[in-house]
Design an enzyme around this catalytic site. Structure first.
Site, short mmCIF file in Angstrom:
data_model
loop_
_atom_site.label_atom_id
_atom_site.label_comp_id
_atom_site.label_asym_id
_atom_site.label_seq_id
_atom_site.Cartn_x
_atom_site.Cartn_y
_atom_site.Cartn_z
N SER A 46 0.83 -1.20 0.00
CA SER A 46 0.00 0.00 0.00
C SER A 46 0.86 1.25 0.00
O SER A 46 1.96 1.26 0.58
CB SER A 46 -0.87 -0.01 1.26
N TYR B 151 -1.39 -0.68 10.73
CA TYR B 151 -1.72 -1.31 9.44
C TYR B 151 -0.59 -1.06 8.43
O TYR B 151 -0.10 -1.98 7.78
CB TYR B 151 -3.03 -0.74 8.91
N LYS C 267 2.35 -3.68 6.44
CA LYS C 267 2.71 -3.74 5.01
C LYS C 267 4.22 -3.50 4.84
O LYS C 267 4.89 -4.19 4.07
CB LYS C 267 1.92 -2.69 4.22
#
Ligand code: UFG
Length: 336
Positions: A123, A147, A151
């Site tokens: 992302s 989050y 990644k």
């Protein structure tokens, strides 16, 4: 046979269509924690071809290993993961467990089965606060929430994996803001509860499920004061996975942005959605959302240079397709 983790989800179902349309065989793996199997029935209706679905969790290394062997899988596209920024701050351990540990188990299963080609869904959130724009792949990384860190950590783990065994072919795809739906109106994003993201919320206002949109901040240093993002049509995003897969011929790790290169403001999205749907989108300007940046958009030229991939669908197309999906499926897949 290509194994797709998170195959029943929003991006996953669109990647399934891209793969099937390209004549590839697919085994979609999903634990259905945030997705619906009905999406895959619709994928098969769109493509006129069947795929294999296996309900399994990426944390279950043995189950994944058995699937890799049973279907003679040659490559994996790994999309499964938790993805809500706010939730990741409240429950960081479940994000690290599901996303990071899950990827490690998947990679262990792949190693045991000698499957060493992997496309990973990362992302743009790994970049954190932009220090320059557009964001190219050399921009320093510095995610600002758990989050994003999952990644980032996974990207690092995959680099180390390749460092230890140079037979691995790995494509890391840094998505910008995926929106829209397949033009058939049969598959699309189906958020549970109140949507966090802009387009699903706008679509629910347009259809009358919510009375107004809160625009988080109207005083940013942007042309109209609202946040600017690089919205990319999910069908373009899906074709980026196919491009990545078909070009991973040499061992190595490639990290590539998937975006359009164009920033659109929240107000531009609202106006475009109003035009596409013919419905008014009442809104109020509210306080800025914690953690948001003013502007974020990609330099997508690396994907074009390496793989000949670039996005082609406009913001109008994104809104038109998103609206068709919303109209045809007011309750997502739950009505099916
Ligand atoms: N926005 C609103 N009102 C809403 C929802 C969003 O004004 O109800 C605004 C946001 O403030 C932002 C823009 O719309 O300016 C886009 O917000 P989204 O939540 O749709 O998307 P983000 O850019 O915040 O986040 C997305 C993904 C994340 C990912 C991030 C990476 O949802 O998973 O991009 O940049 F981490």
């Amino acid at each position: 046979m290509i194994l797709l983790t998170g195959g029943a989800g929003y991006v996953g179902s669109h990647v399934c269509v891209a793969l099937l349309d390209a004549g590839l065989d697919v085994v979609a793996v999903d634990n259905l924690s945030n997705s619906n199997k009905a999406s895959l029935e619709r994928v098969q209706a769109i493509c006129g071809r069947s795929l294999v679905f296996r309900q399994a969790d990426i944390c279950d290394e043995e189950a994944i290993y058995q699937i890799l062997r049973a279907y003679e899988v040659t490559a994996v596209i790994h999309l499964a993961g938790f993805k809500a920024v706010g939730e990741s701050t409240a429950q960081p351990m479940s994000y690290y467990e599901n996303n990071v540990v899950g990827t490690m188990r998947l990679v262990s299963a792949m190693t045991r089965a000698s499957v060493k080609t992997l496309v990973f869904s990362s992302s743009a959130t790994v970049y954190g606060r932009p220090t320059y724009l557009p964001l190219d792949e050399k921009h320093p990384v510095g995610p600002t929430n758990p989050y994003g860190r999952t990644k980032h950590f996974i990207e690092e783990i995959l680099m180390d994996l390749h460092g230890s065994d140079d037979e691995w072919r790995i494509g890391i795809l840094r998505y910008f803001n995926p929106v829209g739906a397949h033009e058939s109106g049969l598959i699309g994003e189906d958020p549970l509860g109140v949507p966090n993201n802009l387009l699903p919320f706008v679509a629910q206002v347009a259809i009358g499920k919510r009375d107004k949109l809160h625009i988080w901040g109207g005083d940013y240093d942007t042309p109209d004061g609202t946040g600017v993002r690089d919205f990319i049509h999910v069908v373009d995003l899906a074709s980026g996975h196919l491009s990545a897969l078909s070009h991973l011929k040499q061992p190595g790790v490639l990290t590539v942005n998937l975006g359009t290169g164009t920033g659109c403001s929240v107000l531009e999205v609202v106006r475009t959605f109003e035009a596409a749907s013919g419905r008014p989108i009442p809104y109020v300007i509210s306080e800025r959302r914690i953690g948001d940046v003013a502007t974020c958009f990609a330099d997508p030229s690396c994907a074009e240079r390496l793989w000949g991939w670039k996005s082609s669908r406009s913001l109008t197309q994104m809104c038109t397709d998103h609206w068709r999906w919303q109209m045809n499926n007011p309750n997502g897949y739950r009505g099916t």
